[in-house]
Write a protein that holds these residues in place. Sequence first.
Motif, PDB file in Angstrom:
ATOM      1  N   UNK A 166      -3.120   5.789 -17.639  1.00  0.00           N
ATOM      2  CA  UNK A 166      -3.508   4.407 -17.363  1.00  0.00           C
ATOM      3  C   UNK A 166      -2.658   3.824 -16.247  1.00  0.00           C
ATOM      4  N   UNK A 167      -1.354   4.148 -16.250  1.00  0.00           N
ATOM      5  CA  UNK A 167      -0.455   3.619 -15.223  1.00  0.00           C
ATOM      6  C   UNK A 167      -0.824   4.173 -13.850  1.00  0.00           C
ATOM      7  N   UNK A 168      -1.210   5.440 -13.799  1.00  0.00           N
ATOM      8  CA  UNK A 168      -1.652   6.035 -12.531  1.00  0.00           C
ATOM      9  C   UNK A 168      -2.875   5.297 -12.007  1.00  0.00           C
ATOM     10  N   UNK A 169      -3.825   5.018 -12.911  1.00  0.00           N
ATOM     11  CA  UNK A 169      -5.010   4.267 -12.496  1.00  0.00           C
ATOM     12  C   UNK A 169      -4.628   2.894 -11.962  1.00  0.00           C
ATOM     13  N   UNK A 170      -3.626   2.292 -12.604  1.00  0.00           N
ATOM     14  CA  UNK A 170      -3.179   0.965 -12.156  1.00  0.00           C
ATOM     15  C   UNK A 170      -2.599   1.025 -10.746  1.00  0.00           C
ATOM     16  N   UNK A 171      -1.796   2.075 -10.470  1.00  0.00           N
ATOM     17  CA  UNK A 171      -1.222   2.202  -9.134  1.00  0.00           C
ATOM     18  C   UNK A 171      -2.299   2.491  -8.088  1.00  0.00           C
ATOM     19  N   UNK A 172      -3.246   3.347  -8.432  1.00  0.00           N
ATOM     20  CA  UNK A 172      -4.351   3.626  -7.506  1.00  0.00           C
ATOM     21  C   UNK A 172      -5.159   2.365  -7.264  1.00  0.00           C
ATOM     22  N   UNK A 173      -5.417   1.627  -8.347  1.00  0.00           N
ATOM     23  CA  UNK A 173      -6.158   0.391  -8.236  1.00  0.00           C
ATOM     24  C   UNK A 173      -5.402  -0.615  -7.373  1.00  0.00           C
ATOM     25  N   UNK A 174      -4.096  -0.720  -7.591  1.00  0.00           N
ATOM     26  CA  UNK A 174      -3.290  -1.646  -6.787  1.00  0.00           C
ATOM     27  C   UNK A 174      -3.301  -1.249  -5.316  1.00  0.00           C
ATOM     28  N   UNK A 175      -3.214   0.049  -5.055  1.00  0.00           N
ATOM     29  CA  UNK A 175      -3.272   0.515  -3.665  1.00  0.00           C
ATOM     30  C   UNK A 175      -4.616   0.178  -3.042  1.00  0.00           C
ATOM     31  N   UNK A 176      -5.688   0.372  -3.818  1.00  0.00           N
ATOM     32  CA  UNK A 176      -7.020   0.044  -3.308  1.00  0.00           C
ATOM     33  C   UNK A 176      -7.195  -1.435  -3.041  1.00  0.00           C
ATOM     34  N   UNK A 177      -6.681  -2.255  -3.976  1.00  0.00           N
ATOM     35  CA  UNK A 177      -6.751  -3.710  -3.797  1.00  0.00           C
ATOM     36  C   UNK A 177      -6.049  -4.123  -2.503  1.00  0.00           C
ATOM     37  N   UNK A 178      -4.828  -3.652  -2.335  1.00  0.00           N
ATOM     38  CA  UNK A 178      -4.040  -4.068  -1.176  1.00  0.00           C
ATOM     39  C   UNK A 178      -4.587  -3.478   0.112  1.00  0.00           C
ATOM     40  N   UNK A 179      -5.176  -2.287   0.043  1.00  0.00           N
ATOM     41  CA  UNK A 179      -5.800  -1.703   1.242  1.00  0.00           C
ATOM     42  C   UNK A 179      -6.983  -2.557   1.693  1.00  0.00           C
ATOM     43  N   UNK A 180      -7.759  -3.056   0.710  1.00  0.00           N
ATOM     44  CA  UNK A 180      -8.872  -3.949   1.057  1.00  0.00           C
ATOM     45  C   UNK A 180      -8.359  -5.244   1.676  1.00  0.00           C
ATOM     46  N   UNK A 199       1.771   6.344  -7.270  1.00  0.00           N
ATOM     47  CA  UNK A 199       0.641   7.059  -7.853  1.00  0.00           C
ATOM     48  C   UNK A 199       0.813   8.564  -7.691  1.00  0.00           C
ATOM     49  N   UNK A 200       1.250   8.995  -6.520  1.00  0.00           N
ATOM     50  CA  UNK A 200       1.449  10.419  -6.268  1.00  0.00           C
ATOM     51  C   UNK A 200       2.549  10.991  -7.165  1.00  0.00           C
ATOM     52  N   UNK A 201       3.653  10.267  -7.297  1.00  0.00           N
ATOM     53  CA  UNK A 201       4.756  10.728  -8.139  1.00  0.00           C
ATOM     54  C   UNK A 201       4.329  10.851  -9.603  1.00  0.00           C
ATOM     55  N   UNK A 223       0.841  -1.203   0.000  1.00  0.00           N
ATOM     56  CA  UNK A 223       0.000   0.000   0.000  1.00  0.00           C
ATOM     57  C   UNK A 223       0.874   1.250   0.000  1.00  0.00           C
ATOM     58  N   UNK A 224       1.919   1.243   0.795  1.00  0.00           N
ATOM     59  CA  UNK A 224       2.805   2.409   0.883  1.00  0.00           C
ATOM     60  C   UNK A 224       3.494   2.684  -0.455  1.00  0.00           C
ATOM     61  N   UNK A 225       4.021   1.634  -1.085  1.00  0.00           N
ATOM     62  CA  UNK A 225       4.728   1.800  -2.360  1.00  0.00           C
ATOM     63  C   UNK A 225       3.766   2.247  -3.465  1.00  0.00           C
TER      64      UNK A 225
END
Length: 316
Positions: free
Chosen positions: A161-175, A144-146, A137-139
């Motif tokens: 698209x890559x930003x969406x992927x990072x946000x999506x990955x963060x959301x997945x792992x947060x869940x 995504x912010x960078x 989640x941290x990474x």
Amino acid sequence: MARPSFLSMRDESAVLRLSIATTLLIATGGVLFGLFSGSFSIIFDGVYSLVDASMSALALAVVRLITSHAVDVDLPRKWRERFTMGFWHLEPMVLALNGTLLVAVTVYALINAITSLLGGGHALHFGPALVYAVMTVSVCAAMALLEVRANRRIRSDFLRLDIKSWIMSAGITAALLIAFGAGYAIEGTAWASYTPYIDPAALAFVCVVIMPIPLAEIRQALLDMLLVAPADLKAQVDAIAVKFVERYAFQYHRAYVAKVGRSREIELYFVVPPEMPAKRLAEWDAIRDEIGRAIGGDEAHRWLTIMFTCDPEWAE
């Protein structure tokens, strides 16, 4: 000019290289932590990241082709002669392929999650799973912010698209983090019998939530490949063309536009009255330059054709 460094966030290719390296690191960690903890949802996260990294690598190759053709450097003459209209058409193809693969991986994972739930779930070591979730989640949030900050200047569909992927990955792992935390909390309690269901339930939830995101990317890529005219671009070009029709007393205009990846393809036809006094070619070119400046945009990724004719059939 100095080449951008690997960690530079000022260049699209450099940002994608950093993203690919980070994604591969997370993917490897996901598969290893998933196998060690017994979590199918973490393994899915790792496999999803591997697919994403492979598509990012392909995107990077396409970016280099598009950029090389646009700025007329580092491209073999044979390629330039064979692809005289550039490589912009490859961009929506890659985006469509990326979305399709991510949808396929997600559907497969969802089927496995449902099968596991119906089969009574499986045991999970929550300690390693929690460590992985916190780190990932941290990474993901940091990347995504960078990239958001970098893409304010670069304005790339691939980075979007890559930003969406990072946000999506963060959301997945947060869940997953929430689910693993809950499972860790109820171990040794009266609710402990539910712990085998936590991992497949979390995986099913994540799959359902992220499914629409690659589907939306597939839809946009198909619109680009089918040359569907973007309403905002068509309205902008029409508004500019009308002003020039009035200024130079043309009869009317016809505009044909399309968006293919990062490129804008525009064809403008102005029907001129047959009785209009003749102009020198330099004068017509000056009008074309004026229209081009009015349309604006990134000229390196704009295909603009402007034609003046007395015959309406050329404009239809």
